[in-house]
Scaffold this active site. Structure first.
Site, PDB file in Angstrom:
ATOM      1  N   GLY A 177     -10.401   3.487   2.812  1.00 21.10           N
ATOM      2  CA  GLY A 177     -11.940   3.363   1.398  1.00 21.10           C
ATOM      3  C   GLY A 177     -11.382   2.242   0.594  1.00 21.10           C
ATOM      4  O   GLY A 177     -10.430   2.164   1.280  1.00 21.10           O
TER       5      GLY A 177
ATOM      6  N   LYS B 187      -4.917   0.839   8.605  1.00 13.14           N
ATOM      7  CA  LYS B 187      -6.561   0.291   9.177  1.00 13.14           C
ATOM      8  C   LYS B 187      -6.385  -1.182  10.306  1.00 13.14           C
ATOM      9  O   LYS B 187      -5.772  -2.284  10.146  1.00 13.14           O
ATOM     10  CB  LYS B 187      -7.758  -0.772   7.829  1.00 13.14           C
ATOM     11  CG  LYS B 187      -8.142   0.739   7.079  1.00 13.14           C
ATOM     12  CD  LYS B 187      -8.199   0.161   5.756  1.00 13.14           C
ATOM     13  CE  LYS B 187      -8.328   1.632   4.472  1.00 13.14           C
ATOM     14  NZ  LYS B 187      -8.954   0.287   3.527  1.00 13.14           N
TER      15      LYS B 187
ATOM     16  N   SER C 253      -8.125  -9.439  -2.458  1.00 14.18           N
ATOM     17  CA  SER C 253      -8.853  -9.691  -0.656  1.00 14.18           C
ATOM     18  C   SER C 253      -7.764 -10.567  -0.548  1.00 14.18           C
ATOM     19  O   SER C 253      -8.250 -11.709  -0.183  1.00 14.18           O
ATOM     20  CB  SER C 253      -9.953  -9.080  -0.256  1.00 14.18           C
ATOM     21  OG  SER C 253      -9.994  -9.227   1.120  1.00 14.18           O
TER      22      SER C 253
ATOM     23  N   TRP D 296       0.647  -1.450  -0.147  1.00 10.79           N
ATOM     24  CA  TRP D 296      -0.060  -0.157   0.047  1.00 10.79           C
ATOM     25  C   TRP D 296       0.721   1.497  -0.109  1.00 10.79           C
ATOM     26  O   TRP D 296       0.796   2.139  -0.953  1.00 10.79           O
ATOM     27  CB  TRP D 296      -0.784  -0.234   1.133  1.00 10.79           C
ATOM     28  CG  TRP D 296      -2.147   0.801   1.213  1.00 10.79           C
ATOM     29  CD1 TRP D 296      -2.797   1.176   2.140  1.00 10.79           C
ATOM     30  CD2 TRP D 296      -2.964   1.493  -0.138  1.00 10.79           C
ATOM     31  NE1 TRP D 296      -3.669   2.590   1.941  1.00 10.79           N
ATOM     32  CE2 TRP D 296      -3.905   1.995   0.274  1.00 10.79           C
ATOM     33  CE3 TRP D 296      -2.972   1.619  -1.034  1.00 10.79           C
ATOM     34  CZ2 TRP D 296      -5.019   3.710  -0.618  1.00 10.79           C
ATOM     35  CZ3 TRP D 296      -3.941   1.728  -2.174  1.00 10.79           C
ATOM     36  CH2 TRP D 296      -4.608   2.583  -1.492  1.00 10.79           C
TER      37      TRP D 296
ATOM     38  N   ALA E  21      -4.157  -2.392  -3.519  1.00  9.86           N
ATOM     39  CA  ALA E  21      -2.574  -1.420  -3.366  1.00  9.86           C
ATOM     40  C   ALA E  21      -2.434  -1.679  -4.834  1.00  9.86           C
ATOM     41  O   ALA E  21      -2.410  -0.941  -5.682  1.00  9.86           O
ATOM     42  CB  ALA E  21      -1.494  -2.195  -3.095  1.00  9.86           C
TER      43      ALA E  21
ATOM     44  N   LYS F  74     -14.162  -4.323   9.150  1.00  9.26           N
ATOM     45  CA  LYS F  74     -14.570  -5.042   7.475  1.00  9.26           C
ATOM     46  C   LYS F  74     -13.569  -6.229   7.159  1.00  9.26           C
ATOM     47  O   LYS F  74     -13.926  -6.928   6.169  1.00  9.26           O
ATOM     48  CB  LYS F  74     -14.565  -3.577   5.901  1.00  9.26           C
ATOM     49  CG  LYS F  74     -13.112  -2.914   5.874  1.00  9.26           C
ATOM     50  CD  LYS F  74     -12.450  -3.481   5.716  1.00  9.26           C
ATOM     51  CE  LYS F  74     -10.676  -2.439   4.807  1.00  9.26           C
ATOM     52  NZ  LYS F  74     -10.245  -3.615   3.829  1.00  9.26           N
TER      53      LYS F  74
ATOM     54  N   VAL G 223       0.264  -9.405   5.714  1.00  6.39           N
ATOM     55  CA  VAL G 223      -0.185  -8.517   6.800  1.00  6.39           C
ATOM     56  C   VAL G 223      -1.869  -8.998   6.135  1.00  6.39           C
ATOM     57  O   VAL G 223      -2.572  -8.702   5.411  1.00  6.39           O
ATOM     58  CB  VAL G 223      -0.197  -7.620   7.009  1.00  6.39           C
ATOM     59  CG1 VAL G 223      -1.346  -6.836   8.274  1.00  6.39           C
ATOM     60  CG2 VAL G 223       1.024  -7.082   7.333  1.00  6.39           C
TER      61      VAL G 223
ATOM     62  N   ASP H  50     -15.457   0.394   1.353  1.00  6.11           N
ATOM     63  CA  ASP H  50     -14.744  -0.866   1.951  1.00  6.11           C
ATOM     64  C   ASP H  50     -15.039  -2.198   2.091  1.00  6.11           C
ATOM     65  O   ASP H  50     -14.216  -2.631   1.737  1.00  6.11           O
ATOM     66  CB  ASP H  50     -14.096  -0.692   3.345  1.00  6.11           C
ATOM     67  CG  ASP H  50     -12.151  -0.921   3.026  1.00  6.11           C
ATOM     68  OD1 ASP H  50     -11.885  -0.822   1.528  1.00  6.11           O
ATOM     69  OD2 ASP H  50     -11.852   0.142   3.817  1.00  6.11           O
TER      70      ASP H  50
END
Length: 332
Positions: free
Chosen positions: A137, A108, A255, A11, A141, A192, A280, A245
């Site tokens: 949001g 996050k 994801s 990211w 990446a 989320k 991660v 998100d």
């Protein structure tokens, strides 16, 4: 504008590439070997392979140099470290004796041991830093690295921080919205990830699109209940950083959290999944914190509880789903 990006994971790298198209951007990582590879190839082969980075983007393993770059008069510092490393990075920033005036973070989650949100960690470790906010949001990446369209929200109590972040990021294929609900944005970005594990489990078990829609919708209700109890505003959770998100993370094949759920449904152990993932998966890290906060606030979060049961208590994915279906009927 000068921009320093602290953290060269997927990211941080993608955002630095976007920023470098318009601004004097420096990307920092503590790993000197990673920085050397970036300097030699202009590609982050470890975390964002196959994405060419702008020639104008600069790299440095010297935190002091990066902080000095981000502390200039017309500058912004972007913290792209994961939540698990945020406090350590804040310590290092303080020890370096150079805390930039304007800081925005993109991590996050909740801190695992303290159950604190990122803004609370930063307030505790860098109390002198007042112009700061969160950028969040629905975003992968790899897609940002490919300059595909994306919409994000910056939330800050500081109008100057909002305006500076907007000026830095709002160009090309990236659209930025502004707001001041820092708590709501951060809670949405954390919860989320846990809910995405649930939808991954459901999809992995072949339970269908009806089940996926139910999990997303009822999961959004859980997110909103917790967020409002912690000080966020209900309307935040129907926006980009809540519902937006959640939809992306729960359904997108890029994801990591959804992947964890899919693999759990296939019978793999959590340790094996995380070892193979190599990146991660914040939903695993913060699931217990989310559940602990919910219990402390007397908030019912059955989907989150089911995910924690699968992750940490040895409950089989199919049994966790059965437990949700056996819950008493109630008003929506």
């Amino acid at each position: 504008m000068k921009v320093a990006v602290l953290g060269a994971g997927a990211w941080g790298t993608a955002l630095a590439g976007h920023l470098a198209a318009r601004h004097d951007t420096l990307l920092w990582a503590r790993d000197a070997a990673l920085i050397a590879g970036l300097q030699a190839r202009h590609e982050n082969s470890r975390y964002l392979d196959g994405i060419a980075l702008p020639d104008a983007l600069r790299y440095d393993a010297d935190l002091g140099a990066a902080l000095a770059h981000g502390a200039a008069d017309d500058a912004l510092c972007v913290i792209a470290a994961p939540v698990a490393g945020l406090r350590t990075l804040c310590h290092a920033m303080r020890d370096a004796g150079c805390v930039p005036a304007h800081v925005v973070w993109v991590c996050k989650g909740f801190e695992a041991d303290t159950h604190l949100l990122p803004h609370q960690v930063i307030a505790a470790e860098l109390p002198e830093q007042q112009s700061n906010g969160v950028l969040s949001g629905p975003s992968f990446a790899r897609e940002v690295g490919r300059s595909l369209p994306v919409a994000l929200t910056v939330a800050s109590a500081s109008a100057e921080c909002r305006e500076r972040t907007l000026a830095a990021f709002h160009h090309g294929a990236m659209r930025i919205y502004t707001g001041d609900d820092v708590v709501g944005v951060e809670v949405g970005g954390a919860v989320k990830n846990v809910l995405a594990i649930a939808t991954g489990i459901s999809d992995g078990l072949g339970l269908g699109l009806n089940a996926r829609a139910a999990l997303i919708t009822r999961g959004l209700a859980e997110m909103s209940r917790l967020g409002v109890a912690l000080g966020g505003r209900a309307e935040t959770f129907t926006g980009l950083t809540g519902l937006g998100d959640l939809i992306l993370t729960a359904t997108g094949d890029l994801s990591r959290n959804r992947t964890v759920g899919l693999q759990l449904a296939a019978g793999r152990t959590l340790n094996d999944i995380l070892g193979a993932l190599g990146h991660v998966a914040e939903g695993v890290r913060c699931a217990q914190a989310v559940l602990a906060l919910a219990r402390a606030q007397s908030i019912d979060m059955p989907i989150t509880q089911a995910v924690c049961g699968v992750l940490f208590d040895g409950i089989a994915p199919r049994d966790a789903v059965s437990g949700l279906l056996r819950r008493d009927a109630r008003a929506e």
